[in-house]
Structures are given as C-alpha cells and as structure tokens.
Design a protein around this motif. Structure first.
Motif, PDB file in Angstrom:
ATOM      1  N   VAL A 213      48.823  34.047  46.737  1.00 25.81           N
ATOM      2  CA  VAL A 213      49.816  34.928  47.343  1.00 25.81           C
ATOM      3  C   VAL A 213      49.956  34.520  48.812  1.00 25.81           C
ATOM      4  CG1 VAL A 213      50.343  37.299  48.038  1.00 25.81           C
ATOM      5  CG2 VAL A 213      49.349  36.841  45.777  1.00 25.81           C
ATOM      6  N   LEU A 214      51.188  34.305  49.245  1.00 27.53           N
ATOM      7  CA  LEU A 214      51.472  33.907  50.622  1.00 27.53           C
ATOM      8  C   LEU A 214      52.128  35.079  51.349  1.00 27.53           C
ATOM      9  CD1 LEU A 214      51.749  31.735  52.881  1.00 27.53           C
ATOM     10  CD2 LEU A 214      53.928  31.074  51.823  1.00 27.53           C
ATOM     11  N   TRP A 224      55.015  36.361  49.005  1.00 27.11           N
ATOM     12  CA  TRP A 224      55.460  35.428  47.987  1.00 27.11           C
ATOM     13  C   TRP A 224      54.339  35.194  46.985  1.00 27.11           C
ATOM     14  CZ3 TRP A 224      60.286  32.685  48.656  1.00 27.11           C
ATOM     15  CH2 TRP A 224      60.924  32.914  49.884  1.00 27.11           C
ATOM     16  N   LEU A 225      54.693  35.014  45.714  1.00 24.72           N
ATOM     17  CA  LEU A 225      53.719  34.741  44.657  1.00 24.72           C
ATOM     18  C   LEU A 225      53.973  33.348  44.096  1.00 24.72           C
ATOM     19  CD1 LEU A 225      51.432  35.837  42.772  1.00 24.72           C
ATOM     20  CD2 LEU A 225      53.250  36.594  41.237  1.00 24.72           C
ATOM     21  N   TYR A 226      52.900  32.530  43.996  1.00 23.13           N
ATOM     22  CA  TYR A 226      53.063  31.176  43.485  1.00 23.13           C
ATOM     23  C   TYR A 226      53.015  31.168  41.959  1.00 23.13           C
ATOM     24  CZ  TYR A 226      53.216  26.130  43.982  1.00 23.13           C
ATOM     25  OH  TYR A 226      53.629  24.814  43.959  1.00 23.13           O
ATOM     26  N   TYR A 320      46.504  33.619  50.509  1.00 22.78           N
ATOM     27  CA  TYR A 320      45.348  34.267  49.884  1.00 22.78           C
ATOM     28  C   TYR A 320      45.084  33.687  48.502  1.00 22.78           C
ATOM     29  CZ  TYR A 320      45.879  38.078  53.337  1.00 22.78           C
ATOM     30  OH  TYR A 320      45.968  38.821  54.481  1.00 22.78           O
ATOM     31  N   GLY A 321      43.803  33.627  48.138  1.00 25.13           N
ATOM     32  CA  GLY A 321      43.419  33.307  46.775  1.00 25.13           C
ATOM     33  C   GLY A 321      42.871  34.561  46.119  1.00 25.13           C
ATOM     34  N   TYR A 322      43.612  35.103  45.153  1.00 25.67           N
ATOM     35  CA  TYR A 322      43.188  36.312  44.435  1.00 25.67           C
ATOM     36  C   TYR A 322      42.356  35.910  43.225  1.00 25.67           C
ATOM     37  CZ  TYR A 322      46.002  39.869  46.813  1.00 25.67           C
ATOM     38  OH  TYR A 322      46.517  40.765  47.730  1.00 25.67           O
ATOM     39  N   ASP A 323      41.236  36.607  43.016  1.00 25.85           N
ATOM     40  CA  ASP A 323      40.404  36.403  41.826  1.00 25.85           C
ATOM     41  C   ASP A 323      40.550  37.621  40.914  1.00 25.85           C
ATOM     42  OD1 ASP A 323      39.605  34.035  42.910  1.00 25.85           O
ATOM     43  OD2 ASP A 323      37.632  34.725  43.551  1.00 25.85           O
ATOM     44  N   ILE A 324      41.084  37.393  39.727  1.00 22.12           N
ATOM     45  CA  ILE A 324      41.387  38.458  38.770  1.00 22.12           C
ATOM     46  C   ILE A 324      40.592  38.228  37.485  1.00 22.12           C
ATOM     47  CG2 ILE A 324      43.213  39.615  37.449  1.00 22.12           C
ATOM     48  CD1 ILE A 324      43.767  39.881  40.378  1.00 22.12           C
ATOM     49  N   LEU A 325      39.963  39.289  36.972  1.00 26.68           N
ATOM     50  CA  LEU A 325      39.264  39.227  35.682  1.00 26.68           C
ATOM     51  C   LEU A 325      40.052  40.042  34.664  1.00 26.68           C
ATOM     52  CD1 LEU A 325      36.501  38.357  34.271  1.00 26.68           C
ATOM     53  CD2 LEU A 325      35.811  40.722  34.648  1.00 26.68           C
ATOM     54  N   TRP A 333      41.441  43.200  36.452  1.00 26.43           N
ATOM     55  CA  TRP A 333      40.583  43.781  37.475  1.00 26.43           C
ATOM     56  C   TRP A 333      40.564  42.857  38.688  1.00 26.43           C
ATOM     57  CZ3 TRP A 333      38.236  48.514  36.649  1.00 26.43           C
ATOM     58  CH2 TRP A 333      38.194  48.969  35.331  1.00 26.43           C
ATOM     59  N   LEU A 334      40.724  43.437  39.863  1.00 26.72           N
ATOM     60  CA  LEU A 334      40.627  42.655  41.099  1.00 26.72           C
ATOM     61  C   LEU A 334      39.162  42.496  41.480  1.00 26.72           C
ATOM     62  CD1 LEU A 334      41.830  41.283  43.606  1.00 26.72           C
ATOM     63  CD2 LEU A 334      41.989  43.560  44.669  1.00 26.72           C
ATOM     64  N   LEU A 335      38.697  41.252  41.549  1.00 31.10           N
ATOM     65  CA  LEU A 335      37.322  40.983  41.947  1.00 31.10           C
ATOM     66  C   LEU A 335      37.210  40.801  43.454  1.00 31.10           C
ATOM     67  CD1 LEU A 335      36.185  38.520  39.131  1.00 31.10           C
ATOM     68  CD2 LEU A 335      35.955  41.020  39.220  1.00 31.10           C
ATOM     69  N   GLU A 336      38.064  39.946  44.000  1.00 26.13           N
ATOM     70  CA  GLU A 336      38.067  39.751  45.450  1.00 26.13           C
ATOM     71  C   GLU A 336      39.307  38.988  45.867  1.00 26.13           C
ATOM     72  OE1 GLU A 336      35.288  36.712  47.141  1.00 26.13           O
ATOM     73  OE2 GLU A 336      34.437  36.731  45.123  1.00 26.13           O
ATOM     74  N   VAL A 337      39.531  38.960  47.189  1.00 30.94           N
ATOM     75  CA  VAL A 337      40.637  38.209  47.775  1.00 30.94           C
ATOM     76  C   VAL A 337      40.040  37.256  48.802  1.00 30.94           C
ATOM     77  CG1 VAL A 337      42.841  38.330  48.985  1.00 30.94           C
ATOM     78  CG2 VAL A 337      42.148  40.217  47.483  1.00 30.94           C
TER      79      VAL A 337
END
Length: 436
Positions: A213-214, A224-226, A320-325, A333-337
């Motif tokens: 995500v930018l 913005w979403l890649y 940002y690098g979003y980590d999703i499970l 589930w959002l793990l971290e950003v």
C-alpha cells in the motif's frame, strides 16, 4: 545533504522555475543496496548522489529519519520515503493501540456495526504494561496458544509461541530490569497476541500474504493499492503439536530460508494472481470477492486509525508492506504493517515483482511532474482512497448487495502495467501538446 532550517538555502536541488522546466537531472540518494538501487540507477534522468551531496529524492532508512528529519530543510519538490512518525502504524504495540482507539471512536460516532469492521486483528496485549489484563484473559481460555512478538523487530526475530504463564513470567522479570532507552523511542516491549490456531492451509502448509500500500498523503488521505504481492509459505506442514518449531509457524522468508528444505531458486512464495485463482477454483468467485473486499477494509481502516496522529508532511510518502493471515473461514487478519518491507529478492520472480513495484512507486511519486493528479491507475497501482472511497470504473460485477459501488482495487488481478503506462503517458503527452 542535511541543512539547518535557519540557513539561507535554495533547496535540495532545483527551485520551481526555469531550472526545473529545463528538466535537470533528479538527484537521488539511498543506502539500500538491493532491487531499489537497480531501479533508481536505471531510471532515465536520475543521477546518484553519494556522501553529503545535495539530493531531490531520498529513499532513507528510519534511523536517518529519526536523527535528521526535524532539522533538515527541504525545498518544495523534495521527497523522502517515510513519514516522520511512521511507527504509529508500523510498531506492533502502537498499531494495536491506535486500532483499539479508532474502534471505540467508531462505536461512539457510527454504532457497533461499523465498529465491528475493525475486528480484524487478534486479541492483543502489550507487555509488561498490560500484563495483569493479559493474565485475566489468559485464564478465561486455558490451553489455547499465544504468540509473543517484540514490538519493534522484524524478520521473525524474537518471536515465540507459548501456552504457559511461566514462559511470560520469566520474560517479564528480565524486561523489567532493562533500562535500555534510545532517544525518544520507548524501550522495546512485547505484545502477547492470540495465535490464529485455524489458519487456511495449502498443501498442509501455513502462509501469509504480503500486500503493498502506497500512501502519498494522510491529510487528505490518499492511498494506492498494488495489484501484485505474494503468499509466503512455511516449508513444514502445519501442526499445533510442536509450537517450538519456527519453520511451522513463522512464514518470514528470513526464517524459512534457513530451513533444510528451502529451495533457493523456487523460494517459498506464490504470486497473488496464482493465489486468487487457486481460491476461486476452490470456493467460487463470490467468496473470493468477499475476502478481497474484507482486505480492502483492513487497509482503509488501519490507515484511518492513524490519520490524525501521523505527521502528514508534503515531502513524505510511504510504501507499506501489509502482512495478512487468512483463516479457514476465509476471514483475513492483520498481523502487522511494515515501514521498510524487504526489497531484496529471493527468486527471479520476486525480483521482477519488486522491480515493477518500485518503478510504479516512482511513477506515482512523480518527481518528473508528468501526472495531472486525476489518475485512478498508474502502472500496477490503483487509487483506492482519495479523501473518500474511489469507485471502480469497470471490473467484476458487484456481489456485495451495495448497489453499483465497487472499490477501485484489483488485488491479485491481471497486472497489465506496461500497456497501461504506455497509454497513460501517451495520453498525457497529447494533453500537454494540446494545452501548449
């Protein structure tokens, strides 16, 4: 070069005026020797600045930001790669604190139904400050698994799973005696988070998603979403019988590449297009559309939760690098950003993805001043929020029952970025000639 604000200085590079119109080289600086450096060095009209040279664009690390941002003068056109207090979203404890606060705000202002849209992160406590609250929750559900994470580390460092209070008691005694304090950043704490015990498995293995995500501005929020990203797999089949095996539970590449089963050429990743196709074949398009729409909600709500606390400086942007499970019920589930998602490639496919991601990031940042500001797509990036939701002009049918409005996101869909960029810049050239 860092310049005190009280110095008479014309700026890092060129002022707006004739010099900028003559398209002088854009001077960039970075200390990161990976895919990013390759992209910057091959960008037409960009030249590298080393040491204390004056720069127009700086992809800095967060330590430089902490030490230099407040006493560095930047001219109008200058851009750097982080917001001053990015950690409000990217430190695990701050992220949860801001999401909890935002959820309470939504419940007051919009009701419980809207607040429930923030229920996408596992139950979390900061230790040692919330230790007693954690113990109270722990004793309600004896025998379940929790995961312990340092709030400010990355690449899986310091993470462990536990089911006994004794493990936390021992750790707590150690940290209470620590007086390691750096600058104005609080001493490193941990978060205890309820472990998702029913992850969605592919081939019996656990994975999580890395999504990019930018954010170009927080006030107003412009994000913005890649389209591309990847699923990161563990190399070992999932089981809850062995909570000490990091190769089972931690999907970070930094962890998995030390596994005896790791294949250096293949890596342990699927591209998001492949992942989306796999889910569609298993569960049908409607279930997958719902899942990806729920992920859109995570991106927007998490950004909104810090919108009023992030210092929104016009010189700053953030990738940002979003980590999703994903769990077995197809709930994300959002793990971290991550403020500094890894730009080092683990395979040729990974290198190509990150090269395109970074090229398109630079297109959106637009140091060359080619865009009009009205674009809804630039390369692989789709504008998903511009001081409000951005609607999709075309795409799959709306399956949400919300009418014709469909969010302008295409995560995991075809990324025909080269064709789009050719059309975009050709159109912009035509417009420029017509107006001159």
């Amino acid at each position: 070069m860092s310049r005190p604000k009280n110095q008479n200085y014309k700026g890092h590079g060129l002022s707006k005026g004739k010099e900028r119109e003559q398209r002088a080289p854009i001077r960039f600086k970075t200390a990161l020797m990976n895919t990013l450096m390759d992209v910057l060095r091959h960008r037409p009209g960009w030249v590298e600045v080393k040491d204390e040279g004056e720069w127009d664009f700086y992809w800095c690390d967060v330590s430089w930001l902490r030490e230099n941002f407040d006493h560095t003068y930047m001219d109008e056109h200058v851009r750097i790669s982080h917001f001053r207090n990015h950690y409000e979203l990217t430190r695990k404890n701050y992220m949860v604190k801001n999401l909890k606060r935002f959820r309470k705000q939504l419940e007051r202002e919009a009701g419980k139904l809207e607040a429930a849209r923030c229920d996408f992160f596992p139950k979390t406590f900061e230790l040692p400050s919330e230790y007693h609250l954690f113990v109270e929750e722990f004793r309600k559900n004896p025998g379940i698994t929790w995961i312990m994470k340092p709030v400010a580390r990355s690449q899986g460092k310091g993470i462990f799973l536990f089911r006994r209070l004794k493990d936390i008691t021992d750790w707590r005694k150690d940290t209470r005696n620590s007086d390691d304090q750096k600058d104005d950043i609080p001493v490193e704490n941990y978060v205890a988070q309820r472990y998702i015990e029913n992850p969605y498995l592919i081939g019996g293995r656990k994975f999580d998603l890395r999504v990019y995500v930018l954010v170009m501005s927080y006030i107003p929020l412009r994000a913005w979403l890649y389209r591309d990203g990847f699923a990161r797999f563990s190399n070992t089949r999932f089981t809850l019988n062995s909570i000490d095996d990091q190769y089972v539970h931690l999907t970070n590449v930094a962890v998995q590449k030390t596994s005896p089963d790791y294949h250096p050429k293949k890596g342990s990743k699927w591209m998001l297009q492949r992942f989306r196709q796999y889910l569609t074949s298993k569960h049908g398009p409607q279930a997958v559309e719902t899942l990806f729409r729920d992920m859109d909600n995570i991106f927007i709500k998490s950004l909104q939760s810090v919108q009023k606390v992030i210092i929104s400086d016009k010189h700053c942007f953030e990738l940002y690098g979003y980590d999703i499970l994903i769990d077995q019920d197809l709930k994300p589930w959002l793990l971290e950003v991550n403020a500094s998602p890894s730009l080092t490639a683990s395979s040729q496919e990974d290198y190509e993805l990150k090269t395109c991601l970074l090229e398109d990031t630079l297109h959106v940042v637009d140091m060359e001043a080619r865009l009009t500001g009205r674009e809804k797509r630039v390369g692989g990036f789709d504008l998903m929020w511009n001081d409000g939701p951005v609607s999709r002009e075309e795409g799959p049918p709306d399956l949400s029952g919300m009418g014709n409005f469909v969010t302008n996101t295409h995560l995991g869909c075809v990324n025909d970025r080269k064709k789009q960029l050719r059309q975009l810049f050709c159109s912009l050239q035509v417009q420029k000639k017509a107006s001159s």
